[in-house]
Design an enzyme around this catalytic site. Structure first.
Site, PDB file in Angstrom:
ATOM      1  CG  ASP A  73      53.957  35.505  44.398  1.00  0.00           C
ATOM      2  OD1 ASP A  73      53.964  34.262  44.465  1.00  0.00           O
ATOM      3  OD2 ASP A  73      53.439  36.227  45.270  1.00  0.00           O
ATOM      4  CE  LYS A  75      52.177  33.011  47.452  1.00  0.00           C
ATOM      5  NZ  LYS A  75      51.884  34.264  46.724  1.00  0.00           N
ATOM      6  CB  ALA A  77      50.829  24.416  44.233  1.00  0.00           C
ATOM      7  CG  ASP A  78      50.496  21.328  38.508  1.00  0.00           C
ATOM      8  OD1 ASP A  78      50.423  20.076  38.523  1.00  0.00           O
ATOM      9  OD2 ASP A  78      49.709  22.038  37.866  1.00  0.00           O
ATOM     10  CB  SER A 131      50.897  36.868  55.586  1.00  0.00           C
ATOM     11  OG  SER A 131      50.163  37.052  54.380  1.00  0.00           O
ATOM     12  N   PRO A 183      55.947  38.995  53.545  1.00  0.00           N
ATOM     13  CG  PRO A 183      54.373  37.457  52.690  1.00  0.00           C
ATOM     14  CD  PRO A 183      55.719  37.549  53.365  1.00  0.00           C
ATOM     15  N   GLY A 184      52.880  40.910  54.206  1.00  0.00           N
ATOM     16  CA  GLY A 184      51.904  41.164  55.271  1.00  0.00           C
ATOM     17  C   GLY A 184      52.078  42.544  55.880  1.00  0.00           C
ATOM     18  N   GLY A 189      48.339  44.454  57.980  1.00  0.00           N
ATOM     19  CA  GLY A 189      48.400  44.814  59.397  1.00  0.00           C
ATOM     20  C   GLY A 189      49.756  44.810  60.079  1.00  0.00           C
ATOM     21  NE  ARG A 207      46.445  44.429  49.617  1.00  0.00           N
ATOM     22  CZ  ARG A 207      45.728  43.656  50.430  1.00  0.00           C
ATOM     23  NH1 ARG A 207      44.414  43.760  50.441  1.00  0.00           N
ATOM     24  NH2 ARG A 207      46.315  42.774  51.225  1.00  0.00           N
TER      25      ARG A 207
HETATM   26  P1  BMP Z   1      49.916  43.421  50.188  1.00  0.00           P
HETATM   27  O1  BMP Z   1      51.084  44.202  50.819  1.00  0.00           O
HETATM   28  O2  BMP Z   1      49.139  44.234  49.220  1.00  0.00           O
HETATM   29  O3  BMP Z   1      49.088  42.732  51.219  1.00  0.00           O
HETATM   30  O4  BMP Z   1      50.578  42.288  49.277  1.00  0.00           O
HETATM   31  C1  BMP Z   1      51.220  41.176  49.810  1.00  0.00           C
HETATM   32  C2  BMP Z   1      51.833  40.360  48.705  1.00  0.00           C
HETATM   33  O5  BMP Z   1      52.513  39.242  49.270  1.00  0.00           O
HETATM   34  C3  BMP Z   1      50.846  39.818  47.700  1.00  0.00           C
HETATM   35  O6  BMP Z   1      51.476  39.871  46.434  1.00  0.00           O
HETATM   36  C4  BMP Z   1      50.640  38.362  48.112  1.00  0.00           C
HETATM   37  O7  BMP Z   1      50.437  37.518  47.005  1.00  0.00           O
HETATM   38  C5  BMP Z   1      51.969  38.022  48.761  1.00  0.00           C
HETATM   39  N1  BMP Z   1      51.882  37.036  49.858  1.00  0.00           N
HETATM   40  C6  BMP Z   1      51.116  37.283  50.988  1.00  0.00           C
HETATM   41  O8  BMP Z   1      50.465  38.322  51.116  1.00  0.00           O
HETATM   42  N2  BMP Z   1      51.095  36.333  51.981  1.00  0.00           N
HETATM   43  C7  BMP Z   1      51.778  35.163  51.902  1.00  0.00           C
HETATM   44  O9  BMP Z   1      51.726  34.374  52.838  1.00  0.00           O
HETATM   45  C8  BMP Z   1      52.553  34.914  50.764  1.00  0.00           C
HETATM   46  C9  BMP Z   1      52.602  35.869  49.745  1.00  0.00           C
HETATM   47  O10 BMP Z   1      53.324  35.653  48.680  1.00  0.00           O
END
Ligand code: BMP
Length: 232
Positions: A73, A75, A77-78, A131, A183-184, A189, A207
């Protein structure tokens, strides 16, 4: 060479991608050793990558390369030149895939990144929408442009938010054969399984797993929810 079918093979095991941004409470080695039956892929975040360093991450991936797919990951952006330097490191560490932003535009950036990923046999995920709450202020307003640019160069992997599942549906509509990682879930939540129900291929969970005192029991509970929602 990592292809779409490689991810789908792991999807049969589980829809979980663990986001490793911090050390899991039981330590990374024990975690990866024990979590094989629950988890399909591992997404390594920049904080973890930078704190461990290239050689230690290479060792970890090398040890578990048959057990999981690994996503860097980073990301991106360059400009393309810097993107390619990063992709070289991703390849060197043994990752199967990496994440880039799509708002950088095609010429001299995303186009170059996609071409280089293909050349090195790495799978590319583009962030279609984010997210967190503030994502709606600027980033997610560009969803259509990011999807359009990605489509032009044949991107098949997307990151779309479990917290805003409408974007998952829209990615699926625009690119029906795509693989969507979402993710999210948990800490931010979204409920376990809802992104999959909206059309995501995998849920990214960080997490909720890494901060748990007993991540394996937490994984057991997560799997149970998937079963109850009939997504596995
Ligand atoms: P967590 O479940 O602890 O919130 O982690 C979410 C993971 O997904 C993190 O590694 C974060 O960098 C990634 N992420 C995110 O939360 N939202 C996005 O829109 C894009 C992501 O890559």
């Amino acid at each position: 060479m990592t292809q779409l079918s490689d991810f789908l093979k792991y999807r049969e095991r589980s829809p979980i991608i663990a986001a490793i941004d911090i050390e899991p409470s039981i330590g990374i080695n024990e975690f990866l050793e024990e979590a094989k039956r629950y988890i399909a892929g591992i997404k390594v975040g920049l904080p973890y990558l930078l704190s461990k360093g290239v050689s230690e991450i290479s060792e970890i991936i090398n040890r578990y390369r048959e057990d999981y797919f690994f996503i860097a990951d980073i990301k991106l952006a360059d400009i393309g030149f810097v993107g390619r330097l990063m992709i070289d490191l991703v390849k060197e560490m043994g990752f199967n895939a990496f994440i880039s932003h799509g708002f950088i535009g095609l010429e001299g950036a995303l186009e170059e990144i996609k071409r280089y990923a293909d050349e090195l046999g790495l799978f590319l995920f583009v962030v279609a929408a984010m997210s967190h709450p503030g994502a709606e202020e600027i980033f997610n307003k560009n969803f259509n442009s990011i999807m359009e640019a990605s489509n032009k160069i044949g991107v098949l992997g997307f990151v779309a938010p479990a917290t805003l599942p409408n974007y998952i549906r829209r990615v699926k509509e625009k690119v029906p054969g795509s693989i969507i990682i979402s993710p999210g879930v948990g800490a931010q939540g979204a409920s376990i399984g809802d992104a999959i129900l909206a059309g995501a291929t995998f849920e990214i969970i960080g997490r909720k797993i890494t901060l748990s005192d007993d991540p394996l029991s937490t994984l057991d509970e997560i799997i149970l929810v998937y079963r109850n929602k009939r997504v596995i």
